[in-house]
Design a protein around this motif. Structure first.
Motif, short mmCIF file in Angstrom:
data_model
loop_
_atom_site.label_atom_id
_atom_site.label_comp_id
_atom_site.label_asym_id
_atom_site.label_seq_id
_atom_site.Cartn_x
_atom_site.Cartn_y
_atom_site.Cartn_z
N LEU A 11 0.83 -1.19 0.00
CA LEU A 11 0.00 0.00 0.00
C LEU A 11 0.87 1.25 0.00
O LEU A 11 0.67 2.18 -0.79
CB LEU A 11 -0.89 -0.01 1.25
CG LEU A 11 -1.66 1.26 1.52
CD1 LEU A 11 -2.78 1.41 0.52
CD2 LEU A 11 -2.21 1.29 2.92
N LEU A 12 1.87 1.27 0.87
CA LEU A 12 2.71 2.45 0.99
C LEU A 12 3.57 2.66 -0.24
O LEU A 12 3.85 3.78 -0.63
CB LEU A 12 3.58 2.36 2.24
CG LEU A 12 2.83 2.61 3.53
CD1 LEU A 12 3.71 2.35 4.72
CD2 LEU A 12 2.32 4.03 3.56
N LEU A 53 1.44 4.42 -2.56
CA LEU A 53 1.22 5.81 -2.17
C LEU A 53 2.47 6.65 -2.39
O LEU A 53 2.41 7.77 -2.88
CB LEU A 53 0.82 5.91 -0.70
CG LEU A 53 -0.55 5.39 -0.34
CD1 LEU A 53 -0.87 5.70 1.10
CD2 LEU A 53 -1.61 6.02 -1.23
N GLU A 54 3.63 6.10 -2.02
CA GLU A 54 4.85 6.90 -2.04
C GLU A 54 5.35 7.09 -3.47
O GLU A 54 5.71 8.19 -3.87
CB GLU A 54 5.92 6.20 -1.21
CG GLU A 54 7.21 7.02 -1.12
CD GLU A 54 8.25 6.34 -0.26
OE1 GLU A 54 8.09 5.16 0.04
OE2 GLU A 54 9.23 7.01 0.10
N GLU A 55 5.41 6.01 -4.21
CA GLU A 55 6.06 6.08 -5.50
C GLU A 55 5.09 6.45 -6.60
O GLU A 55 5.46 7.05 -7.59
CB GLU A 55 6.67 4.71 -5.84
CG GLU A 55 8.03 4.51 -5.26
CD GLU A 55 9.02 5.56 -5.75
OE1 GLU A 55 9.36 5.54 -6.94
OE2 GLU A 55 9.45 6.42 -4.95
N TRP A 73 -5.14 10.55 -5.05
CA TRP A 73 -5.71 9.48 -4.26
C TRP A 73 -6.64 10.05 -3.23
O TRP A 73 -6.63 11.22 -2.92
CB TRP A 73 -4.64 8.65 -3.60
CG TRP A 73 -3.80 9.36 -2.62
CD1 TRP A 73 -2.68 10.05 -2.89
CD2 TRP A 73 -4.01 9.47 -1.22
NE1 TRP A 73 -2.17 10.57 -1.75
CE2 TRP A 73 -2.96 10.23 -0.72
CE3 TRP A 73 -4.98 8.98 -0.34
CZ2 TRP A 73 -2.85 10.54 0.63
CZ3 TRP A 73 -4.87 9.29 0.99
CH2 TRP A 73 -3.81 10.05 1.47
N THR A 114 11.84 5.97 0.97
CA THR A 114 12.00 5.92 2.42
C THR A 114 10.99 5.04 3.13
O THR A 114 11.34 4.11 3.84
CB THR A 114 11.86 7.34 3.02
OG1 THR A 114 12.04 8.28 1.99
CG2 THR A 114 12.83 7.54 4.13
N ILE A 115 9.74 5.37 2.95
CA ILE A 115 8.74 4.79 3.84
C ILE A 115 8.41 3.36 3.46
O ILE A 115 8.40 2.46 4.29
CB ILE A 115 7.46 5.64 3.79
CG1 ILE A 115 7.82 7.07 4.07
CG2 ILE A 115 6.45 5.14 4.77
CD1 ILE A 115 6.97 8.02 3.34
N THR A 129 11.12 0.92 4.39
CA THR A 129 11.14 0.62 5.81
C THR A 129 10.08 -0.41 6.15
O THR A 129 10.35 -1.42 6.81
CB THR A 129 10.84 1.90 6.62
OG1 THR A 129 11.60 2.96 6.08
CG2 THR A 129 11.17 1.72 8.07
N VAL A 130 8.86 -0.14 5.68
CA VAL A 130 7.76 -1.03 6.05
C VAL A 130 7.96 -2.41 5.43
O VAL A 130 7.71 -3.43 6.07
CB VAL A 130 6.42 -0.40 5.62
CG1 VAL A 130 5.29 -1.33 5.94
CG2 VAL A 130 6.23 0.90 6.33
N TRP A 133 6.57 15.81 -7.10
CA TRP A 133 5.74 16.40 -6.05
C TRP A 133 5.80 17.91 -6.05
O TRP A 133 4.89 18.58 -5.61
CB TRP A 133 6.16 15.83 -4.70
CG TRP A 133 5.88 14.39 -4.59
CD1 TRP A 133 6.74 13.37 -4.88
CD2 TRP A 133 4.66 13.76 -4.21
NE1 TRP A 133 6.13 12.17 -4.69
CE2 TRP A 133 4.86 12.38 -4.27
CE3 TRP A 133 3.42 14.26 -3.81
CZ2 TRP A 133 3.85 11.48 -3.96
CZ3 TRP A 133 2.43 13.35 -3.50
CH2 TRP A 133 2.65 11.98 -3.59
N ILE A 144 4.77 3.88 12.41
CA ILE A 144 4.14 3.85 11.10
C ILE A 144 2.63 4.02 11.24
O ILE A 144 1.99 4.66 10.41
CB ILE A 144 4.53 2.57 10.35
CG1 ILE A 144 6.02 2.64 10.06
CG2 ILE A 144 3.76 2.42 9.06
CD1 ILE A 144 6.63 1.32 9.78
N LEU A 202 7.10 11.03 9.12
CA LEU A 202 7.66 9.75 9.57
C LEU A 202 8.82 9.98 10.52
O LEU A 202 8.94 9.30 11.55
CB LEU A 202 8.12 8.93 8.36
CG LEU A 202 8.68 7.56 8.71
CD1 LEU A 202 7.59 6.67 9.26
CD2 LEU A 202 9.33 6.90 7.52
#
Lengths: 607, 607
Positions: free
Chosen positions: A127-128, A131-133, A138, A379-380, A383-384, A433, B124, B147
């Protein structure tokens, strides 16, 4: 044995569908950003990608299968949403409602998330990642639809793999199983070490990207023939195997066979009850090698062996990414990172033999995080994904995030992440962005294009046909109150798309024969052909009808988004991203057309 | 002993700062959505909230301290970003750049995330909470800044708690520590049970919200005096204690003292070496009770005891939320859910004593997820918070997400989530993710307000002063080409805010005395007073100067966002959300003002 499958896969990619090259993540990212990526989500592409990735992995190239999984997820989702296939000439007509760029994009987003989720067993990471890439547009609904897709995907994979292995306890999450860390803790004085590793990751990652870019520039200039590309892939495959063979032959690293965690160790050149540690590194799949690096006992490797292996694999992966084969970049990155992370621990341990916090597995994980942060810069989601794939404690989240963020910072100082570098090289009009720095203080009139090709509300069909042939634009403003022939300065009242004009010419929607078509025009006439409309050259237009009229009143989109000449580029950029539009008309204070801004105008032309 | 602290906390909230009531999450959500929430992020509010939550928890009310933690995080972040405090009349001037609604909002977002992160030990989860519930305008940079904030927050808490407890292994993550699940698996035939529990969660959650809303409506109508509110809080505190005492006295549930996991068990009315299971439930903090429900051995509770406790706590939490005290809703929700989840397992176990998959802890977790899904309706962040706070396997993510989503679906059928219900009751102009259903097919002219108060580019100061006094609007279009006195139909060329006009009147920025101020006007003149501008009534304006002129050329914002009369409400809504604006001027085809749309116009007036 290594060259044969690589040639098959590479030939498929080079001759049948070049868009299936590489991992596909950068391309999916562009697609989701709203850029048209021809043939990216076709069934043919899926086929080439699937066969291509299998052959490349079998051929032992230094790449992974996870990126292609994500691309495949996107193709499948897009196919499901459309209910038709051009490759097979089928149209189920069930999902006509989804034949629209926005709708299709949402499906592709879910498919990509499901792909990540299946690849890494990380539903929330999936999911992230999206969202991030990927996601530019959304909302909450989309988030949790995507979450459902990625959860079900992870669960289905788990179910299938568990059933395949004859176990029903659902423990086969993810293709790329990093193995669970049982107990992983850290001391406060390790944080500076982690930070240094983050810095190293950023530097090494930036170096990797820079070398890879140079190699790919070379490729672009000198390897243009398709057959050349196939030859090159074969050559790299041969090189990889040769280097591996030389390493195995020259470095003598035999060890007593352990019971766990390696099941089938490689004996090669060693005594019975021994295994060859070098061959072990090369003969496993890269995924298993990563697992070994993370979970092997502290004394499983020699510093020299691992150092040579790390450098060789670093260079091999650098050469491989950009070949005409379907392969991802994720696994080699994790592998190199885990290898040098482990090296750090082994090196430190040789100086401080009493430091029992120097668990090499932990340092391998930090190394992997640092290197991925340096190369991928996500990044996010990284990590997840790492947390989900290794099951580390919440406590260990902090060092992981710290390392990844530092690596990203350091890397960003030198160049862009690998995906953005790829995108930039291909001159894709991706909207990031924020608008490019040198555009942030400009206003609309400084970046707009003019003059603009406009049509009058009731326009001569021949004129439109000519303009469609002359230009390559996709959107045309409809204007009123035209003074003389100056259509380009008329007062804006709507917008029409090239694809709509083509459908109108094909169906002969002219004012003069209105009574014949008036009752049968529906939105489906325009949507059925989506997404592949014929070009204007293939549409027949009888020159006798050049004086007939097209009345846009019924067809144009009256709700257009305009901006005025003094609006800041930042603001216009925000609207482009938020509404996912492709063109915006610039008007003066009296609503007369001044220019038009498209996605390409936000690109930094200086680079 | 219970009533005294509750009275102190309740009096503070009622008399000193009523905005500190409840959990503050709904209010922070509105703030981040772009709504002005007076006094929400002041230091005084933080003080009342902190003292209020301590007294309420000490008084034993059925509420939690996690919601207030999030609100506190938001206040602290907002204070840091401004570098000044009205309560203390200090202005550090370091952070002048951040004195802007957008900038401040980003800080508050990070603060809220840090609050969640510290409360649940879920960095998170904190990020996703901010994204799901709160962020209306975000980009990649904001994501990873948030984050970082939430990671550091979790780590700091861990550090402090670890040091406080004299341990240096960083195991104290989160105030609300649910306790780690070591090994948690499920069988495929349990999925239907989980789904049924999800449905139950949705139904029970909707029921809870409905009862709570009725009680709060009653409060709104009949308890208007501040002293009445304090009395009510005292009454509810007394009620809770009395019911608990009656339960402990009447239900005789003595058990042999276990070694683990409860350290200090309550003997009350029992023999030596025994503990009172009912008193145990009541005398612990709610957090510890949740932990017990999740991790106690299967035979730690009797069905009757737990059933009575669950119903009583359900009703108590229902009465408590809405009192004039600072308390969150998270803990009681988890507690009730975990209790009935455990009951399900115990009940099933009494029928199928050989079903050893019926681990009551697992069912308590699913019950908690279902109940939270039903009451709070936050799909993604809840899932992640639960995963992070309990350390369950990736494999178990699927049942958790499944349960939460089903609970949300079922609940949404009946009413809105508790936070949205609160927001709706307070008539806050919150922009949801989509415009209200009955607006989706409308166009701008159907929802806009007209006539609009406009000013000419060079306007009479007296006229402006009058209009500012007459109206309550915050934004005024600046127009040109006015025919006669019809300012309301002039051609738009800019926008000016009430706050800017007030500053202009205070500093006497008139055209006639231009030479005195021309060189000293800076953006700081307008920002220094942020966010509290005086009202127009307190600004002195000499009637002699009524004929003086204000020239907006230097002050107005020329880059305004307009829409035309035919634009769909959905599209306008998208721009409002994307740009975070508060008003949009509707113009005709010649750019003449037709009306103005503000956030309030998107509200569903029928409800």
């Amino acid at each position: 044995m290594s060259i044969a499958p690589v040639i098959i896969g590479s030939a498929l990619v080079a001759f049948v569908e070049p868009v299936a090259t590489g991992s596909g993540i950068a391309e999916v990212k562009c697609y989701l950003n709203g850029v048209k990526m021809p043939r990216l989500v076709r069934i043919k592409t899926l086929f080439v990608k699937s066969v291509g990735v299998v052959t490349s992995v079998v051929g032992g190239l230094a790449g992974g299968k996870e990126g292609p999984m994500i691309h495949s997820g996107a193709v499948i989702a897009s196919g499901i949403s459309q209910g038709k296939s051009t490759t097979f000439s089928r149209d189920l007509k069930y999902f006509r409602y989804f034949r629209d760029d926005h709708e299709k994009r949402d499906f592709v987003l879910g498919g990509a998330a499901a792909g990540v989720s299946a690849a890494f067993g990380a539903p929330i990471g999936g999911l992230l990642f999206s969202l991030e890439e990927a996601a530019s547009f959304w909302n909450q609904k989309l988030i949790w639809r995507t979450l459902i897709a990625s959860t079900i995907s992870a669960f289905t994979l788990n179910l299938v793999l568990s059933a395949y292995n004859g176990q029903y306890n659902f423990t086969y999450y993810g293709l790329f199983n990093l193995g669970k860390f049982e107990q992983i803790t850290f001391e406060y004085f390790e944080l500076p070490i982690f930070m240094l590793m983050g810095i190293t990751g950023g530097l090494v990652g930036a170096l990797w990207i820079s070398i890879n870019t140079k190699i790919n520039n070379f490729r672009r200039r000198f390897i243009k023939l398709k057959i050349g590309k196939v030859m090159e892939a074969a050559l790299v495959a041969a090189l990889g195997v040769t280097v591996a063979a030389i390493m195995i032959y020259t470095i003598n690293d035999c060890r007593a066979t352990p019971v766990d965690p390696i099941k089938h160790s490689v004996k090669m050149f060693c005594e019975d009850n021994e295994y060859n540690a070098v061959a072990e590194l090369w003969f496993q799949t890269p995924e298993k090698t990563v697992r070994s690096l993370l979970h092997d006992k502290p004394d499983s490797h020699r510093i020299l062996t691992l150092a040579v292996f790390t450098s060789v694999y670093f260079l091999l992966s650098c050469i491989t990414f950009g070949l005409s084969v379907s392969l991802g970049i994720f696994i080699p990155t994790v592998l190199v990172g885990a290898a040098w992370g482990r090296l750090v621990a082994m090196f430190l341990y040789s100086f401080f033999p009493e430091a029992n916090f120097l668990n090499p597995g932990k340092y391998a994980l930090i190394g992997a995080a640092a290197h991925m942060g340096g190369v991928l810069r996500m990044t996010i989601s990284l990590t997840v994904i790492l947390i989900e794939a290794t099951g580390v404690d919440t406590t260990f989240t902090f060092p992981l995030i710290l390392t990844i963020i530092i690596a990203k910072w350091i890397g960003d100082y030198f160049n862009h992440g690998i995906y953005d570098t790829q995108i930039k090289k291909n001159h894709v009009p991706l909207l990031h962005w924020d608008p490019p720095k040198n555009h942030q203080r400009k206003c609309a009139s400084e970046i707009m294009n003019s003059p603009v090709i406009c049509f009058k509300m009731r326009e001569n069909a021949g004129y439109i046909y000519e303009k469609l042939k002359e230009s390559k634009h996709n959107g045309f403003p409809i204007v009123q109150d035209v003074v003389g022939d100056k259509r380009g300065h008329g007062r804006i009242c709507g917008m029409i798309l090239r694809s709509q004009l083509i459908v109108m010419f094909m169906n002969k929607y002219f004012e003069e024969n209105r009574k014949y078509w008036e009752n049968e025009v529906t939105i489906h006439k325009f949507r059925d052909m989506y997404p592949r409309y014929p070009s204007i050259e293939t549409v027949k237009f009888n020159p006798d009808k050049a004086n007939w009229t097209i009345n846009f009143d019924l067809f144009m989109n009256p709700s257009i988004t305009t901006c005025n000449e003094l609006d800041s580029v930042s603001k216009i950029f925000g609207i482009f991203r938020a509404l996912g539009i492709r063109h915006m008309v610039v008007v003066d204070k009296k609503n007369r057309v001044k220019g038009i801004i498209t996605r390409k105008d936000f690109l930094n032309k200086s680079i």
